[in-house]
Design a protein around this motif. Sequence first.
Motif, PDB file in Angstrom:
ATOM      1  N   ALA A 238      43.357  41.053  41.859  1.00  0.00           N
ATOM      2  CA  ALA A 238      43.251  42.375  42.477  1.00  0.00           C
ATOM      3  C   ALA A 238      43.981  43.429  41.643  1.00  0.00           C
ATOM      4  N   MET A 239      45.157  43.084  41.102  1.00  0.00           N
ATOM      5  CA  MET A 239      45.884  44.040  40.253  1.00  0.00           C
ATOM      6  C   MET A 239      45.090  44.368  38.996  1.00  0.00           C
ATOM      7  N   ALA A 240      44.491  43.344  38.385  1.00  0.00           N
ATOM      8  CA  ALA A 240      43.690  43.568  37.184  1.00  0.00           C
ATOM      9  C   ALA A 240      42.502  44.474  37.482  1.00  0.00           C
ATOM     10  N   SER A 242      42.401  46.751  39.791  1.00  0.00           N
ATOM     11  CA  SER A 242      42.917  48.096  40.045  1.00  0.00           C
ATOM     12  C   SER A 242      43.182  48.858  38.745  1.00  0.00           C
ATOM     13  N   VAL A 243      43.821  48.207  37.774  1.00  0.00           N
ATOM     14  CA  VAL A 243      44.113  48.905  36.522  1.00  0.00           C
ATOM     15  C   VAL A 243      42.830  49.168  35.730  1.00  0.00           C
ATOM     16  N   LYS A 244      41.862  48.258  35.826  1.00  0.00           N
ATOM     17  CA  LYS A 244      40.581  48.478  35.156  1.00  0.00           C
ATOM     18  C   LYS A 244      39.851  49.657  35.779  1.00  0.00           C
ATOM     19  N   LEU A 245      39.877  49.746  37.096  1.00  0.00           N
ATOM     20  CA  LEU A 245      39.270  50.879  37.783  1.00  0.00           C
ATOM     21  C   LEU A 245      39.968  52.180  37.402  1.00  0.00           C
ATOM     22  N   GLY A 246      41.291  52.121  37.221  1.00  0.00           N
ATOM     23  CA  GLY A 246      42.021  53.303  36.778  1.00  0.00           C
ATOM     24  C   GLY A 246      41.543  53.799  35.423  1.00  0.00           C
ATOM     25  N   MET A 247      41.226  52.892  34.520  1.00  0.00           N
ATOM     26  CA  MET A 247      40.690  53.273  33.211  1.00  0.00           C
ATOM     27  C   MET A 247      39.333  53.954  33.345  1.00  0.00           C
ATOM     28  N   TRP A 248      38.488  53.411  34.220  1.00  0.00           N
ATOM     29  CA  TRP A 248      37.171  54.023  34.424  1.00  0.00           C
ATOM     30  C   TRP A 248      37.289  55.379  35.109  1.00  0.00           C
ATOM     31  N   GLU A 249      38.251  55.528  35.994  1.00  0.00           N
ATOM     32  CA  GLU A 249      38.484  56.838  36.612  1.00  0.00           C
ATOM     33  C   GLU A 249      38.906  57.864  35.562  1.00  0.00           C
ATOM     34  N   LEU A 292      29.057  49.545  34.281  1.00  0.00           N
ATOM     35  CA  LEU A 292      30.341  48.843  34.285  1.00  0.00           C
ATOM     36  C   LEU A 292      30.901  48.717  35.700  1.00  0.00           C
ATOM     37  N   ILE A 293      30.786  49.774  36.475  1.00  0.00           N
ATOM     38  CA  ILE A 293      31.394  49.794  37.805  1.00  0.00           C
ATOM     39  C   ILE A 293      30.615  48.934  38.788  1.00  0.00           C
ATOM     40  N   ASN A 294      29.284  49.057  38.773  1.00  0.00           N
ATOM     41  CA  ASN A 294      28.481  48.454  39.834  1.00  0.00           C
ATOM     42  C   ASN A 294      27.844  47.122  39.464  1.00  0.00           C
ATOM     43  N   LEU A 295      27.717  46.818  38.187  1.00  0.00           N
ATOM     44  CA  LEU A 295      27.026  45.597  37.791  1.00  0.00           C
ATOM     45  C   LEU A 295      27.906  44.618  37.029  1.00  0.00           C
ATOM     46  N   SER A 296      28.815  45.131  36.197  1.00  0.00           N
ATOM     47  CA  SER A 296      29.596  44.242  35.332  1.00  0.00           C
ATOM     48  C   SER A 296      30.981  43.931  35.873  1.00  0.00           C
ATOM     49  N   SER A 297      31.281  44.352  37.075  1.00  0.00           N
ATOM     50  CA  SER A 297      32.616  44.120  37.629  1.00  0.00           C
ATOM     51  C   SER A 297      32.485  43.547  39.034  1.00  0.00           C
ATOM     52  N   ASP A 298      33.644  43.182  39.614  1.00  0.00           N
ATOM     53  CA  ASP A 298      33.693  42.642  40.978  1.00  0.00           C
ATOM     54  C   ASP A 298      34.112  43.696  41.990  1.00  0.00           C
ATOM     55  N   LEU A 299      33.879  44.990  41.671  1.00  0.00           N
ATOM     56  CA  LEU A 299      34.311  46.042  42.575  1.00  0.00           C
ATOM     57  C   LEU A 299      33.515  46.049  43.875  1.00  0.00           C
ATOM     58  N   GLU A 313      40.684  34.254  49.722  1.00  0.00           N
ATOM     59  CA  GLU A 313      39.803  35.419  49.850  1.00  0.00           C
ATOM     60  C   GLU A 313      40.448  36.496  50.712  1.00  0.00           C
ATOM     61  N   VAL A 314      41.103  36.069  51.796  1.00  0.00           N
ATOM     62  CA  VAL A 314      41.814  37.028  52.648  1.00  0.00           C
ATOM     63  C   VAL A 314      42.934  37.698  51.862  1.00  0.00           C
ATOM     64  N   LEU A 315      43.665  36.929  51.074  1.00  0.00           N
ATOM     65  CA  LEU A 315      44.751  37.477  50.267  1.00  0.00           C
ATOM     66  C   LEU A 315      44.214  38.453  49.221  1.00  0.00           C
ATOM     67  N   TYR A 316      43.123  38.077  48.573  1.00  0.00           N
ATOM     68  CA  TYR A 316      42.498  38.946  47.565  1.00  0.00           C
ATOM     69  C   TYR A 316      42.014  40.252  48.199  1.00  0.00           C
ATOM     70  N   THR A 317      41.354  40.162  49.347  1.00  0.00           N
ATOM     71  CA  THR A 317      40.852  41.358  50.031  1.00  0.00           C
ATOM     72  C   THR A 317      41.994  42.257  50.479  1.00  0.00           C
ATOM     73  N   GLN A 318      43.058  41.641  50.997  1.00  0.00           N
ATOM     74  CA  GLN A 318      44.225  42.410  51.431  1.00  0.00           C
ATOM     75  C   GLN A 318      44.848  43.175  50.263  1.00  0.00           C
ATOM     76  N   THR A 319      44.937  42.530  49.107  1.00  0.00           N
ATOM     77  CA  THR A 319      45.516  43.184  47.939  1.00  0.00           C
ATOM     78  C   THR A 319      44.610  44.306  47.423  1.00  0.00           C
ATOM     79  N   CYS A 320      43.302  44.072  47.434  1.00  0.00           N
ATOM     80  CA  CYS A 320      42.361  45.128  47.024  1.00  0.00           C
ATOM     81  C   CYS A 320      42.481  46.349  47.937  1.00  0.00           C
ATOM     82  N   ASN A 321      42.622  46.116  49.228  1.00  0.00           N
ATOM     83  CA  ASN A 321      42.791  47.233  50.158  1.00  0.00           C
ATOM     84  C   ASN A 321      44.121  47.950  49.930  1.00  0.00           C
TER      85      ASN A 321
END
Length: 383
Positions: A238-240, A242-249, A292-299, A313-321
Amino acid sequence: MNFTFLSITRNMLTQITKVTAHDARLLFHFKLNYSTFKSPSAFKSKNTPNTLNIFKSKLSSMKGIHENISALQMKKRPIRKKRTALEDDEPKPPGVFSVVAFATAEEYKLEPLFQGLIKQDLYEPKIFANRNDSEINVIHATAKYQVEDEPREIFFFREGTIVLWNVGELESSNLLNLIKSYEQDRYGELLVQQEAEIMDYRYVPDNRPCYIENGDFILIKDKEGETLSNEKYAFSNAMALSVKLGMWEASLDRYVESIAFVTEDLKRGNKISMTQDDVLRKHGELFALRHLINLSSDLLDTPDFYWERDQLEVLYTQTCNYFSIPRRTKVMNEKLNHCFELIELLSSHLSDKHHTRLEWMIIILIMVEVVFETVHYAERYLH
């Protein structure tokens, strides 16, 4: 006859083009106030304001609103509240450790990196969460030489991100220098540091699954081996992301700034300085970012690794949120849609200009032909 028809058509087009949008607005507001002008008593009444002054004030307010519209009023992406490196240097209470995530490149070449870690002989690398037998997607490395009881662990993700657990600043710098040889399309150093995520984690004696509390990762003390590694992986994943999404932003922000001048030209009626090739290039950049955002990632979806691991999965979802990944992804897609609309408008505008130019060329050629036919007809008539 043809020559007369062309002349009449050209005069009609000229008269039509003289009616600008500003004139149309004046006529519209004049129509609204025309009923007041028709009544003579309105000019005599003291309680009725002068209609001409109302008309002028409306026009001046319209002009002021028009002049105050800034080009591409894009709200700057707010910097999310993160832990900084300076805050991380502060002394930590006993039993509290740091985990840091960086996105340094578009992709890592994990196969050569795996061999490089073995050759370096400082870490013990293992293939982690492999989706198939032909490609490595995650490497989990553990330091061979322990400094303290808490182990130092690193997760390398193929998507160009690295997550370091209990790794000091000097060792982190050495690792970032090490992976430069295995990067594809490296990001800028300043941007890498700005978009980094820093968290704390600690252990508690509890029987519950791992969770997040007050901005800290909470790990269960009695768990060891594969179970603990999987939970650290879920946090790291989830952290990875987040930082990848930050680069795309950040990439999208730069893209929006690169086309900000276009709306100013459109607003003022200036000539568009972009060519069709430039617009096509901008189209390609948008499609690449959306891919990259919609097809090549797990966003937009949960990775396959968690399908048979419900607690993870619950832990991963909680961290993503916690990192607001779903909301940030939605906002990015909305911004991309607005950019697509602008680029489509430019493409349509440039195509119309090209078609108009071709039509005028055809008209001129017809006129030249008419002139020659007229001259030939006159010569035959005179002879």
